[in-house]
Design a protein around this motif. Structure first.
Motif, short mmCIF file in Angstrom:
data_model
loop_
_atom_site.label_atom_id
_atom_site.label_comp_id
_atom_site.label_asym_id
_atom_site.label_seq_id
_atom_site.Cartn_x
_atom_site.Cartn_y
_atom_site.Cartn_z
N LEU A 23 -50.25 17.17 -8.76
CA LEU A 23 -51.81 18.20 -7.82
C LEU A 23 -51.01 18.40 -6.93
O LEU A 23 -51.84 19.52 -6.46
CB LEU A 23 -52.88 17.04 -7.86
N SER A 24 -50.55 18.44 -6.29
CA SER A 24 -49.97 18.92 -4.93
C SER A 24 -48.87 19.37 -5.03
O SER A 24 -48.34 20.42 -3.89
CB SER A 24 -49.44 17.31 -3.88
N LEU A 25 -48.33 20.14 -6.25
CA LEU A 25 -47.34 20.43 -6.10
C LEU A 25 -47.44 22.00 -6.50
O LEU A 25 -48.50 22.23 -7.78
CB LEU A 25 -46.18 20.23 -7.04
N THR A 26 -46.08 23.18 -6.24
CA THR A 26 -46.49 24.94 -6.85
C THR A 26 -44.83 24.95 -7.68
O THR A 26 -44.07 24.06 -6.84
CB THR A 26 -47.14 25.39 -6.07
N PRO A 27 -44.59 25.44 -8.23
CA PRO A 27 -43.37 25.83 -8.50
C PRO A 27 -42.30 26.82 -6.90
O PRO A 27 -41.50 26.36 -7.14
CB PRO A 27 -43.18 27.00 -9.25
N VAL A 99 -43.14 17.71 0.26
CA VAL A 99 -43.42 17.44 -0.88
C VAL A 99 -42.90 18.00 -1.97
O VAL A 99 -42.45 17.10 -2.45
CB VAL A 99 -45.06 18.96 -1.43
N SER A 100 -41.82 19.25 -1.02
CA SER A 100 -40.65 19.64 -1.95
C SER A 100 -39.23 18.46 -1.96
O SER A 100 -38.57 18.01 -3.45
CB SER A 100 -39.57 20.73 -1.28
N LEU A 101 -39.73 17.96 -1.01
CA LEU A 101 -38.23 16.90 -1.00
C LEU A 101 -38.53 15.18 -1.97
O LEU A 101 -37.86 14.83 -2.64
CB LEU A 101 -38.06 15.77 0.67
N THR A 102 -39.47 14.92 -2.09
CA THR A 102 -40.92 13.64 -3.24
C THR A 102 -40.64 14.93 -4.43
O THR A 102 -39.73 13.77 -5.20
CB THR A 102 -42.10 14.03 -2.79
N ALA A 103 -40.66 15.90 -4.93
CA ALA A 103 -40.66 16.34 -6.22
C ALA A 103 -39.21 16.74 -6.94
O ALA A 103 -38.60 15.78 -7.67
CB ALA A 103 -41.12 18.02 -6.38
N ILE A 104 -38.18 16.90 -5.94
CA ILE A 104 -36.67 16.45 -6.06
C ILE A 104 -35.47 16.10 -6.11
O ILE A 104 -35.26 15.03 -7.22
CB ILE A 104 -35.96 17.60 -4.56
N ASN A 105 -36.72 14.89 -5.97
CA ASN A 105 -35.91 13.10 -5.52
C ASN A 105 -36.57 12.19 -6.32
O ASN A 105 -35.71 11.73 -7.08
CB ASN A 105 -36.29 12.15 -4.28
N SER A 106 -37.40 12.51 -7.19
CA SER A 106 -38.22 12.25 -8.17
C SER A 106 -37.59 12.57 -9.85
O SER A 106 -37.21 11.72 -10.48
CB SER A 106 -39.58 12.59 -8.82
N VAL A 107 -37.39 14.35 -9.72
CA VAL A 107 -36.14 14.37 -10.70
C VAL A 107 -35.10 13.55 -10.30
O VAL A 107 -33.93 13.34 -10.83
CB VAL A 107 -35.44 16.09 -10.73
N VAL A 108 -33.95 13.89 -9.18
CA VAL A 108 -32.42 12.79 -9.03
C VAL A 108 -31.95 11.73 -9.00
O VAL A 108 -31.23 11.18 -9.52
CB VAL A 108 -32.09 13.65 -7.42
N ALA A 109 -33.64 11.05 -9.33
CA ALA A 109 -33.77 9.57 -9.20
C ALA A 109 -33.26 9.30 -10.84
O ALA A 109 -32.51 8.57 -12.02
CB ALA A 109 -34.31 9.44 -9.00
#
Length: 296
Positions: A23-27, A99-109
């Motif tokens: 809900l907090s993310l956009t492309p 927000v960007s860090l959380t998004a990228i980190n969730s994928v890298v994990a």
């Protein structure tokens, strides 16, 4: 752990937390990584390299039970939680970067979490007892990322609803995490007190070290104070629910989930105290009053 709590409560808790992230993310939050690569690379280096090393030093120094040690390293490998964005907002951080860090980190994990956890399992000779298969982790993250995509779709189609839902979703996440912690401790029975005595201080120290490293390293390499604050909370406020889920549902060991449960409770007051210290003592005067609190 009680079967209803593990089979229903854990997936629901994780789903709500990841929906909140969506809900907090956009492309554009993903595209921002290319525009500000230094901040992202520094924060990820702290998360993926420094934190596991610091955590391993702690569990070695405290001579933790092997299952608890694996649980600590599983926690260290878990990405930042959505609450990191809230702390960053409260304490003058670059929320967009956060927000960007959380998004990228969730994928890298998806790749780093099983790697670090399996190294810990092998080091402590627990290969015959527990095993974190990469296929299982991918399955978990497919399920985990589905609510993120749903949240992003809702934000795109109904931005007003997404904004109104943000606070209730965060509150529900915190309440469910507390219920999970109580359930985990209750399920360990007579071992609960011993586990808490063993892991309480290491978990608190690891939280403090994560917050400090997340702030100090970006500042040392020349990043601005707002970016350093965002990095600090991203690295110090972990997705403890994900660590608990992997420990219980994938590894099948409640004891491994205990560090995540304890950390999940301690990180909220410790992060708040750290934020107060940042704004009153460690940040330059302009940053304390909001100047430069967003990435340009």
């Amino acid at each position: 752990m009680d079967s209803a709590l593990s089979t229903v409560g854990l997936p629901v808790a994780l789903g709500i937390i990841m929906l909140g992230l969506g809900l907090s993310l956009t492309p554009d939050d993903f595209r921002r990584v290319g525009r500000h690569p230094k901040a992202v690379v520094v924060a990820l280096a702290c998360q993926l390299l420094l934190l596991p090393l610091l955590c391993f030093g702690l569990v070695t120094a405290f001579d933790l039970d092997p299952l608890l040690a694996v649980g600590m390293l599983l926690l260290a490998a878990s990405p930042g939680g959505t609450s990191a964005n809230l702390y960053s907002h409260l304490f003058r951080g670059d929320v967009a970067l956060n927000v960007s860090l959380t998004a990228i980190n969730s994928v890298v994990a998806i790749g780093t979490l099983p790697l670090i956890t399996n190294l810990a399992i092998a080091h402590y000779g627990l290969d015959d007892e527990v095993s974190l298969q990469f296929r299982k982790v991918v399955e978990v993250f497919v399920v985990v990322l589905a609510p993120v995509l749903l949240g992003m779709l809702v934000r795109r189609r109904r931005p007003g609803f997404a904004a109104r839902a943000d606070r209730p979703v965060r509150t529900a996440s915190a309440v469910i995490l507390l219920v999970l912690v109580l359930g985990i401790l209750a399920s360990t029975g007579s071992d609960a007190g011993d586990y808490l005595r063993q892991v309480g201080l290491p978990a608190a120290l690891f939280c403090v070290m994560s917050l400090v490293v997340g702030f100090a390293v970006p500042r040392l390499v020349g990043l601005g104070p707002a970016q350093a604050v965002a990095s600090s909370f991203e690295i110090g406020v972990h997705n403890a629910t994900l660590a608990i889920y992997v420990a219980v549902e994938v590894l099948g060991e409640t004891a491994i989930s205990v560090p995540g449960a304890v950390y999940g409770v301690l990180m909220f007051p410790l992060a708040a105290l750290w934020g107060v210290l940042l704004t009153r003592r460690l940040l330059p005067a302009p940053a304390r009053h909001g100047a430069g609190a967003r990435t340009s």
